[in-house]
Scaffold this active site. Structure first.
Site, PDB file in Angstrom:
ATOM      1  N   SER A  15       0.835  -1.208   0.000  1.00  0.00           N
ATOM      2  CA  SER A  15       0.000   0.000   0.000  1.00  0.00           C
ATOM      3  C   SER A  15       0.867   1.254   0.000  1.00  0.00           C
ATOM      4  CB  SER A  15      -0.885  -0.047   1.262  1.00  0.00           C
ATOM      5  OG  SER A  15      -1.587   1.149   1.460  1.00  0.00           O
ATOM      6  N   SER A 141       9.400   9.800   9.852  1.00  0.00           N
ATOM      7  CA  SER A 141       8.292  10.750   9.633  1.00  0.00           C
ATOM      8  C   SER A 141       8.740  12.125  10.110  1.00  0.00           C
ATOM      9  CB  SER A 141       7.071  10.306  10.453  1.00  0.00           C
ATOM     10  OG  SER A 141       6.049  11.276  10.404  1.00  0.00           O
ATOM     11  N   TYR A 154       2.969   7.267  18.223  1.00  0.00           N
ATOM     12  CA  TYR A 154       3.532   7.254  16.864  1.00  0.00           C
ATOM     13  C   TYR A 154       4.831   8.056  16.824  1.00  0.00           C
ATOM     14  CZ  TYR A 154       3.723   8.030  11.768  1.00  0.00           C
ATOM     15  OH  TYR A 154       4.110   8.083  10.447  1.00  0.00           O
ATOM     16  N   LYS A 158       8.686   6.934  15.985  1.00  0.00           N
ATOM     17  CA  LYS A 158       9.405   7.494  14.828  1.00  0.00           C
ATOM     18  C   LYS A 158      10.664   8.264  15.264  1.00  0.00           C
ATOM     19  CE  LYS A 158       6.808   5.983  11.432  1.00  0.00           C
ATOM     20  NZ  LYS A 158       7.329   5.102  10.373  1.00  0.00           N
ATOM     21  N   THR A 189      -1.919   8.722   1.278  1.00  0.00           N
ATOM     22  CA  THR A 189      -1.973   7.250   1.354  1.00  0.00           C
ATOM     23  C   THR A 189      -3.096   6.879   2.326  1.00  0.00           C
ATOM     24  OG1 THR A 189      -0.561   7.003   3.293  1.00  0.00           O
ATOM     25  CG2 THR A 189       0.567   7.192   1.170  1.00  0.00           C
TER      26      THR A 189
HETATM   27  N1  LIG Z   1       1.391   8.927   4.514  1.00  0.00           N
HETATM   28  C1  LIG Z   1       1.944   9.807   5.338  1.00  0.00           C
HETATM   29  O1  LIG Z   1       1.464  10.948   5.474  1.00  0.00           O
HETATM   30  C2  LIG Z   1       3.197   9.447   6.091  1.00  0.00           C
HETATM   31  C3  LIG Z   1       3.882  10.490   6.723  1.00  0.00           C
HETATM   32  C4  LIG Z   1       5.039  10.181   7.435  1.00  0.00           C
HETATM   33  C5  LIG Z   1       5.497   8.884   7.501  1.00  0.00           C
HETATM   34  N2  LIG Z   1       4.802   7.885   6.881  1.00  0.00           N
HETATM   35  C6  LIG Z   1       5.321   6.529   7.015  1.00  0.00           C
HETATM   36  O2  LIG Z   1       5.380   5.916   5.753  1.00  0.00           O
HETATM   37  C7  LIG Z   1       5.305   4.503   5.911  1.00  0.00           C
HETATM   38  C8  LIG Z   1       4.320   3.933   4.902  1.00  0.00           C
HETATM   39  O3  LIG Z   1       3.021   4.365   5.254  1.00  0.00           O
HETATM   40  P1  LIG Z   1       1.899   4.731   4.157  1.00  0.00           P
HETATM   41  O4  LIG Z   1       1.685   6.176   4.271  1.00  0.00           O
HETATM   42  O5  LIG Z   1       2.240   4.139   2.856  1.00  0.00           O
HETATM   43  O6  LIG Z   1       0.629   4.024   4.825  1.00  0.00           O
HETATM   44  P2  LIG Z   1      -0.305   2.806   4.363  1.00  0.00           P
HETATM   45  O7  LIG Z   1      -0.861   3.075   3.017  1.00  0.00           O
HETATM   46  O8  LIG Z   1      -1.245   2.598   5.497  1.00  0.00           O
HETATM   47  O9  LIG Z   1       0.702   1.578   4.250  1.00  0.00           O
HETATM   48  C9  LIG Z   1       1.225   0.944   5.388  1.00  0.00           C
HETATM   49  C10 LIG Z   1       1.940  -0.338   4.979  1.00  0.00           C
HETATM   50  O10 LIG Z   1       2.490  -0.949   6.158  1.00  0.00           O
HETATM   51  C11 LIG Z   1       2.116  -2.332   6.166  1.00  0.00           C
HETATM   52  N3  LIG Z   1       1.990  -2.798   7.549  1.00  0.00           N
HETATM   53  C12 LIG Z   1       1.242  -2.272   8.556  1.00  0.00           C
HETATM   54  N4  LIG Z   1       1.350  -3.027   9.663  1.00  0.00           N
HETATM   55  C13 LIG Z   1       2.180  -4.052   9.361  1.00  0.00           C
HETATM   56  C14 LIG Z   1       2.682  -5.172  10.072  1.00  0.00           C
HETATM   57  N5  LIG Z   1       2.313  -5.421  11.359  1.00  0.00           N
HETATM   58  N6  LIG Z   1       3.524  -6.031   9.463  1.00  0.00           N
HETATM   59  C15 LIG Z   1       3.885  -5.823   8.174  1.00  0.00           C
HETATM   60  N7  LIG Z   1       3.454  -4.783   7.428  1.00  0.00           N
HETATM   61  C16 LIG Z   1       2.605  -3.914   8.022  1.00  0.00           C
HETATM   62  C17 LIG Z   1       0.785  -2.378   5.432  1.00  0.00           C
HETATM   63  O11 LIG Z   1       0.576  -3.644   4.821  1.00  0.00           O
HETATM   64  P3  LIG Z   1      -0.412  -4.828   5.345  1.00  0.00           P
HETATM   65  O12 LIG Z   1      -1.656  -4.168   5.867  1.00  0.00           O
HETATM   66  O13 LIG Z   1      -0.630  -5.652   4.121  1.00  0.00           O
HETATM   67  O14 LIG Z   1       0.374  -5.545   6.381  1.00  0.00           O
HETATM   68  C18 LIG Z   1       1.016  -1.346   4.339  1.00  0.00           C
HETATM   69  O15 LIG Z   1       1.683  -1.940   3.239  1.00  0.00           O
HETATM   70  C19 LIG Z   1       4.935   4.275   7.375  1.00  0.00           C
HETATM   71  O16 LIG Z   1       6.074   3.907   8.119  1.00  0.00           O
HETATM   72  C20 LIG Z   1       4.422   5.621   7.826  1.00  0.00           C
HETATM   73  O17 LIG Z   1       4.570   5.813   9.220  1.00  0.00           O
HETATM   74  C21 LIG Z   1       3.679   8.142   6.175  1.00  0.00           C
END
Ligand SMILES: NC(=O)c1ccc[n+]([C@@H]2O[C@H](COP(=O)([O-])OP(=O)(O)OC[C@H]3O[C@@H](n4cnc5c(N)ncnc54)[C@H](OP(=O)(O)O)[C@@H]3O)[C@@H](O)[C@H]2O)c1
Length: 265
Positions: A15, A141, A154, A158, A189
């Protein structure tokens, strides 16, 4: 680092940022190892990449199960061979006040966001050191550089990732290993939809900050550029989410006053 024909292990590949990393890095000629919990989603994504399942691998993993991760990852290495880059991207966020939030939510956030990344690194770093080359990327993050309401667990997880990476960078610099910490701001996302509430359930609704955030394709272009240019740490985002660490660094009093007034959703 030149990414062509490199083997890149990506967690959270099902995702958001992880999925887009798969697309852009496979487009640059890399071979991808896709990990997350949802096997079917990973297979569908791997099949859609150039070369399909004949060129890429699917390894379902639950990062909350850190004790089993090292063995689970290393047992795949005879088939996969040398892994050149690990991207610790999988993660979950939080939207709840400290006073209302169960201790179990703090444990879950630390296990997935921090300990999961540490365990993945434990599994793959020895092979990189043996090759005298490799890259560890951690997606922390902006919440790993500054604190704001509703994210105490969170942000803690981080910040821990940022500190872990600073130490790892110092310890491995002489061994040909590059460590890149990425601090995204608000990116479009499912992160807010999947964010945990006070009892550890997904809040199941989006936030305005995410809806109006940076498109995921733009964010991942920035991450890939940082990898190619061997950067140590980058903030990728737009608007207030991107400039907040700079405000905090140079004007901490101003930042703290804004942060106490604002509910960033
Ligand atoms: N989007 C933002 O605004 C933002 C900002 C700062 C940092 N981030 C960081 O970016 C990273 C990616 O997040 P995203 O924004 O792409 O969110 P997302 O769309 O919710 O994707 C999260 C991913 O993490 C996987 N995941 C969650 N729990 C897991 C577990 N227990 N074991 C293995 N995989 C797991 C999910 O896959 P499954 O459900 O298939 O396991 C999914 O592929 C994260 O570390 C997030 O903290 C995002």
């Amino acid at each position: 680092m030149d990414l062509e024909n490199k083997t890149i292990w990506i967690t959270g590949a099902s995702s958001g940022i992880g999925l887009e990393l798969c697309r852009q890095l496979a487009g640059k000629g890399a071979r991808i190892v896709l990990s997350a919990r949802r096997r079917d989603a990973l297979i569908e994504i791997a099949e859609s990449l150039p070369g399909g399942m004949g060129r890429h691998w699917v390894v379902p993993l639950d990062l909350a199960d850190a004790d089993k991760l090292v063995d689970a990852v290393q047992s795949q290495l005879p088939e996969i061979g040398a892994v050149h880059v690990l991207i610790n991207n999988a993660g979950i966020s939080q939207r709840s006040l400290f006073i209302d939030t169960d201790l179990a939510v703090y444990r879950q956030l630390m296990e997935v966001n921090y300990l999961g990344s540490v365990a993945m690194t434990k599994a793959l770093l020895p092979g990189m050191i043996a090759q005298h080359q490799g890259m560890i990327v951690c997606i922390s993050s902006v919440a790993g550089k500054i604190g704001s309401k509703l994210r105490s667990g969170y942000s803690g997880s981080k910040f821990a990732v940022v500190g872990f990476m600073d130490c790892l960078r110092a310890e491995t610099a002489q061994q040909g290993i590059h460590c890149l910490t990425v601090c995204p701001g608000s990116i479009q996302t499912n992160i807010a939809i999947n964010a945990l509430n006070e009892s550890g359930e997904a809040q199941n609704k989006n936030d305005d900050s995410i809806i109006n955030g940076m498109p995921v394709e733009t964010c991942v272009k920035g991450i890939v550029k940082a990898m190619i240019n061997n950067r140590d740490e980058v903030v990728v985002g737009k608007g207030i989410s991107a400039i907040a660490p700079t405000i905090k660094r140079f004007f901490p009093g101003v930042f703290n006053r804004i942060s106490a007034k604002m509910e960033y959703r």
